[in-house]
Design a protein around this motif. Structure first.
Motif, PDB file in Angstrom:
ATOM      1  N   MET A  18      -6.622 -11.826  20.888  1.00  0.00           N
ATOM      2  CA  MET A  18      -6.491 -10.370  20.931  1.00  0.00           C
ATOM      3  C   MET A  18      -5.067  -9.956  21.287  1.00  0.00           C
ATOM      4  O   MET A  18      -4.519  -9.009  20.698  1.00  0.00           O
ATOM      5  CB  MET A  18      -7.473  -9.798  21.954  1.00  0.00           C
ATOM      6  CG  MET A  18      -8.933  -9.875  21.536  1.00  0.00           C
ATOM      7  SD  MET A  18      -9.307  -8.813  20.131  1.00  0.00           S
ATOM      8  CE  MET A  18      -9.159  -7.207  20.896  1.00  0.00           C
ATOM      9  N   GLU A  19      -4.460 -10.669  22.229  1.00  0.00           N
ATOM     10  CA  GLU A  19      -3.074 -10.348  22.581  1.00  0.00           C
ATOM     11  C   GLU A  19      -2.126 -10.614  21.413  1.00  0.00           C
ATOM     12  O   GLU A  19      -1.225  -9.818  21.137  1.00  0.00           O
ATOM     13  CB  GLU A  19      -2.664 -11.160  23.806  1.00  0.00           C
ATOM     14  CG  GLU A  19      -3.335 -10.711  25.096  1.00  0.00           C
ATOM     15  CD  GLU A  19      -2.973 -11.577  26.270  1.00  0.00           C
ATOM     16  OE1 GLU A  19      -2.270 -12.597  26.042  1.00  0.00           O
ATOM     17  OE2 GLU A  19      -3.384 -11.264  27.393  1.00  0.00           O
ATOM     18  N   GLU A  20      -2.344 -11.752  20.719  1.00  0.00           N
ATOM     19  CA  GLU A  20      -1.508 -12.039  19.553  1.00  0.00           C
ATOM     20  C   GLU A  20      -1.698 -10.996  18.455  1.00  0.00           C
ATOM     21  O   GLU A  20      -0.728 -10.559  17.811  1.00  0.00           O
ATOM     22  CB  GLU A  20      -1.833 -13.435  19.018  1.00  0.00           C
ATOM     23  CG  GLU A  20      -1.402 -14.560  19.939  1.00  0.00           C
ATOM     24  CD  GLU A  20      -1.812 -15.908  19.403  1.00  0.00           C
ATOM     25  OE1 GLU A  20      -2.497 -15.932  18.336  1.00  0.00           O
ATOM     26  OE2 GLU A  20      -1.462 -16.933  20.017  1.00  0.00           O
ATOM     27  N   LYS A  21      -2.970 -10.591  18.268  1.00  0.00           N
ATOM     28  CA  LYS A  21      -3.244  -9.564  17.267  1.00  0.00           C
ATOM     29  C   LYS A  21      -2.595  -8.241  17.641  1.00  0.00           C
ATOM     30  O   LYS A  21      -2.049  -7.523  16.779  1.00  0.00           O
ATOM     31  CB  LYS A  21      -4.760  -9.398  17.136  1.00  0.00           C
ATOM     32  CG  LYS A  21      -5.204  -8.537  15.979  1.00  0.00           C
ATOM     33  CD  LYS A  21      -6.719  -8.524  15.895  1.00  0.00           C
ATOM     34  CE  LYS A  21      -7.194  -7.638  14.747  1.00  0.00           C
ATOM     35  NZ  LYS A  21      -8.670  -7.608  14.663  1.00  0.00           N
ATOM     36  N   LYS A  22      -2.629  -7.924  18.939  1.00  0.00           N
ATOM     37  CA  LYS A  22      -2.007  -6.687  19.409  1.00  0.00           C
ATOM     38  C   LYS A  22      -0.492  -6.736  19.199  1.00  0.00           C
ATOM     39  O   LYS A  22       0.126  -5.747  18.766  1.00  0.00           O
ATOM     40  CB  LYS A  22      -2.340  -6.487  20.885  1.00  0.00           C
ATOM     41  CG  LYS A  22      -1.905  -5.150  21.445  1.00  0.00           C
ATOM     42  CD  LYS A  22      -2.355  -5.012  22.878  1.00  0.00           C
ATOM     43  CE  LYS A  22      -1.930  -3.662  23.445  1.00  0.00           C
ATOM     44  NZ  LYS A  22      -2.360  -3.515  24.869  1.00  0.00           N
ATOM     45  N   GLU A  23       0.107  -7.914  19.490  1.00  0.00           N
ATOM     46  CA  GLU A  23       1.543  -8.051  19.277  1.00  0.00           C
ATOM     47  C   GLU A  23       1.906  -7.921  17.806  1.00  0.00           C
ATOM     48  O   GLU A  23       2.887  -7.252  17.451  1.00  0.00           O
ATOM     49  CB  GLU A  23       2.010  -9.399  19.826  1.00  0.00           C
ATOM     50  CG  GLU A  23       1.992  -9.488  21.347  1.00  0.00           C
ATOM     51  CD  GLU A  23       2.387 -10.856  21.838  1.00  0.00           C
ATOM     52  OE1 GLU A  23       2.676 -11.721  20.972  1.00  0.00           O
ATOM     53  OE2 GLU A  23       2.422 -11.061  23.061  1.00  0.00           O
ATOM     54  N   ARG A  24       1.107  -8.551  16.950  1.00  0.00           N
ATOM     55  CA  ARG A  24       1.378  -8.438  15.517  1.00  0.00           C
ATOM     56  C   ARG A  24       1.227  -7.002  15.032  1.00  0.00           C
ATOM     57  O   ARG A  24       1.995  -6.531  14.186  1.00  0.00           O
ATOM     58  CB  ARG A  24       0.435  -9.359  14.729  1.00  0.00           C
ATOM     59  CG  ARG A  24       0.743 -10.834  14.872  1.00  0.00           C
ATOM     60  CD  ARG A  24       0.054 -11.635  13.782  1.00  0.00           C
ATOM     61  NE  ARG A  24      -1.393 -11.498  13.844  1.00  0.00           N
ATOM     62  CZ  ARG A  24      -2.182 -12.326  14.505  1.00  0.00           C
ATOM     63  NH1 ARG A  24      -1.671 -13.349  15.180  1.00  0.00           N
ATOM     64  NH2 ARG A  24      -3.495 -12.150  14.502  1.00  0.00           N
ATOM     65  N   ARG A  25       0.224  -6.302  15.573  1.00  0.00           N
ATOM     66  CA  ARG A  25       0.018  -4.909  15.172  1.00  0.00           C
ATOM     67  C   ARG A  25       1.184  -4.029  15.619  1.00  0.00           C
ATOM     68  O   ARG A  25       1.639  -3.155  14.868  1.00  0.00           O
ATOM     69  CB  ARG A  25      -1.295  -4.391  15.745  1.00  0.00           C
ATOM     70  CG  ARG A  25      -1.697  -3.027  15.207  1.00  0.00           C
ATOM     71  CD  ARG A  25      -3.096  -2.641  15.594  1.00  0.00           C
ATOM     72  NE  ARG A  25      -3.257  -2.487  17.017  1.00  0.00           N
ATOM     73  CZ  ARG A  25      -3.980  -3.298  17.785  1.00  0.00           C
ATOM     74  NH1 ARG A  25      -4.583  -4.330  17.253  1.00  0.00           N
ATOM     75  NH2 ARG A  25      -4.092  -3.094  19.086  1.00  0.00           N
ATOM     76  N   LEU A  26       1.660  -4.302  16.833  1.00  0.00           N
ATOM     77  CA  LEU A  26       2.810  -3.535  17.312  1.00  0.00           C
ATOM     78  C   LEU A  26       4.063  -3.825  16.486  1.00  0.00           C
ATOM     79  O   LEU A  26       4.831  -2.906  16.160  1.00  0.00           O
ATOM     80  CB  LEU A  26       3.064  -3.860  18.794  1.00  0.00           C
ATOM     81  CG  LEU A  26       2.017  -3.346  19.793  1.00  0.00           C
ATOM     82  CD1 LEU A  26       2.301  -3.881  21.179  1.00  0.00           C
ATOM     83  CD2 LEU A  26       1.983  -1.829  19.795  1.00  0.00           C
TER      84      LEU A  26
END
Length: 415
Positions: A143-151
């Motif tokens: 989830m953190e990696e996905k959030k970083e990619r989304r940002l």
């Protein structure tokens, strides 16, 4: 009256308070003695005459009984905390020794660990908690990696077309969510009922109940997204049960907003018996077609040890009709039990309800359980199955080749 109060205070100070000070309970007993003296004053003012005397022996008994209760409670609390602390120290030693032990364990989990009957059961429970913790860490990391990619994507996507596209996708998702909720609401009035039997909690472990609830959550979501959803009923559902706790963990605040019917009654009390059909893999009767006028029951159970006949026995006790899916009729079954997960059963029933095609419905059976669909004569299929089993059992290749050559020569002569 004042002399009686003074005498009572002397007794409390001389006998009870020193004992309480030794055990660390002076703060708890001081308001108790004060309330006793005040209640004595009130009682004397209201009901007692000046000629009556104070019964000090009765007051001593009251004080001793209250003190004994406080002592028992504190001793039990200290014993419980000491056992929990010892268990935590033992788990810390196991973790340092390299065993699979979770880093963070709650008091409830620690109590269930201590209630395990054997050491192997304790190790299995700790391994389950360790794997669960690892899955949570992996999910959090993803989830953190996905959030970083989304940002990063949001920072890079500064063009207006991309923002319009994202807003359109969000709008489309919200509209489809409303459509799915509307269909689920309509199914509660006009839809065909589908019952989940929630009476198998005693036949499963905590891990199996968690897996069951996870599969039911997937079933509910696929049913809500279908064109013609079922009206889902949770029968024999008890409050504060393991099912209930696991559902609250998954849904949280949305649990009370689900468009399903939850009841603690049995399905025989809600629906007529002649319309109920219990779907179980142990049934001798094979289901031929999907009946839209019947009410199908699915047992909410996941058993790793494969306890055969549990749901069939329950259906027989209630005098209900049973049925099994025609897996052998349409699939070239390989090996293993013919038990499917609850979300697979939901997908199969939804496809049968919409199309009535068994081949499309049974595509949701895992590919590892069968070799293919039945499209040849039965005797040829049996030969191919025997050859596959012979290869799996590790027979010599020469024997397999000879058998294959014989079968091939027979086919040529028949032609």
């Amino acid at each position: 009256m004042q002399s009686a109060n003074m005498l009572l205070k002397k007794i409390v100070r001389s006998s009870v308070l020193p004992f309480a000070a030794q055990h660390g309970m002076k703060k708890d007993l001081f308001p108790l003695s004060r309330t006793l003296s005040l209640s004595l004053c009130l009682k004397q003012d209201n009901s007692c005459s000046p000629s009556e005397k104070l019964d000090l022996d009765a007051w001593k008994k009251v004080m001793k009984s209250g003190l004994q209760e406080v002592v028992n409670e504190t001793v039990s609390e200290r014993k419980e905390t000491s056992t929990l602390a010892a268990a935590r120290e033992m788990l810390e030693m196991w973790r340092l020794a390299g065993k699979s032990v979770p880093e963070n364990i709650s008091e409830e989990q620690l109590k269930t660990f201590m209630e395990c009957t054997s050491k192997s059961a304790q190790k299995k429970y700790l391994k389950y908690l360790h794997l669960k913790e690892l899955h949570k860490k992996n999910d959090k990391r993803k989830m953190e990696e996905k959030k970083e990619r989304r940002l990063e994507a949001q920072e890079q996507a500064s063009e207006t077309d991309v923002t319009k596209k994202n807003s359109f996708i969000c709008l489309w998702a919200n509209c489809m969510d409303k459509v799915h909720n509307w269909r689920a609401a309509q199914s509660m009035i006009f839809g065909q009922p589908l019952v989940f039997d929630m009476s198998f909690e005693k036949d499963m472990s905590v891990r199996e109940v968690a897996n069951t609830v996870r599969q039911i959550v997937l079933s509910e979501s696929s049913n809500r997204r279908s064109i013609d959803p079922f009206h889902i009923h949770f029968c024999n559902f008890k409050d504060e049960s393991l099912y209930h706790k696991e559902f609250i963990k998954h849904y949280r605040e949305a649990w009370g907003k689900l468009l399903i019917t939850v009841t603690d009654q049995c399905y025989t009390e809600v629906f007529p018996k002649d319309k109920l059909i219990y779907l179980t893999a142990d049934s001798p009767k094979v289901m031929k077609t999907f009946d839209h006028n019947k009410i199908y029951i699915v047992g909410s159970m996941v058993d790793r040890s494969i306890k055969t006949g549990v749901s069939l026995a329950r259906a027989k006790r209630l005098g209900l009709e049973t049925a099994a899916l025609p897996l052998e009729k349409y699939l070239l079954w390989n090996t293993g039990a013919k038990n499917l997960t609850l979300d697979q059963m939901m997908q199969i029933l939804l496809t049968l309800k919409d199309t009535g095609d068994w081949q499309k419905a049974l595509e949701f059976v895992p590919k590892r359980k069968y070799c293919g669909f039945v499209n040849k004569p039965v005797h040829e299929l049996r030969k191919t199955v025997s050859l596959i089993n012979a290869l799996k059992l590790g027979k010599r290749q020469e024997e397999v080749r000879k058998q294959f050559a014989k079968n091939y020569s027979k086919k040529q002569t028949q032609k």
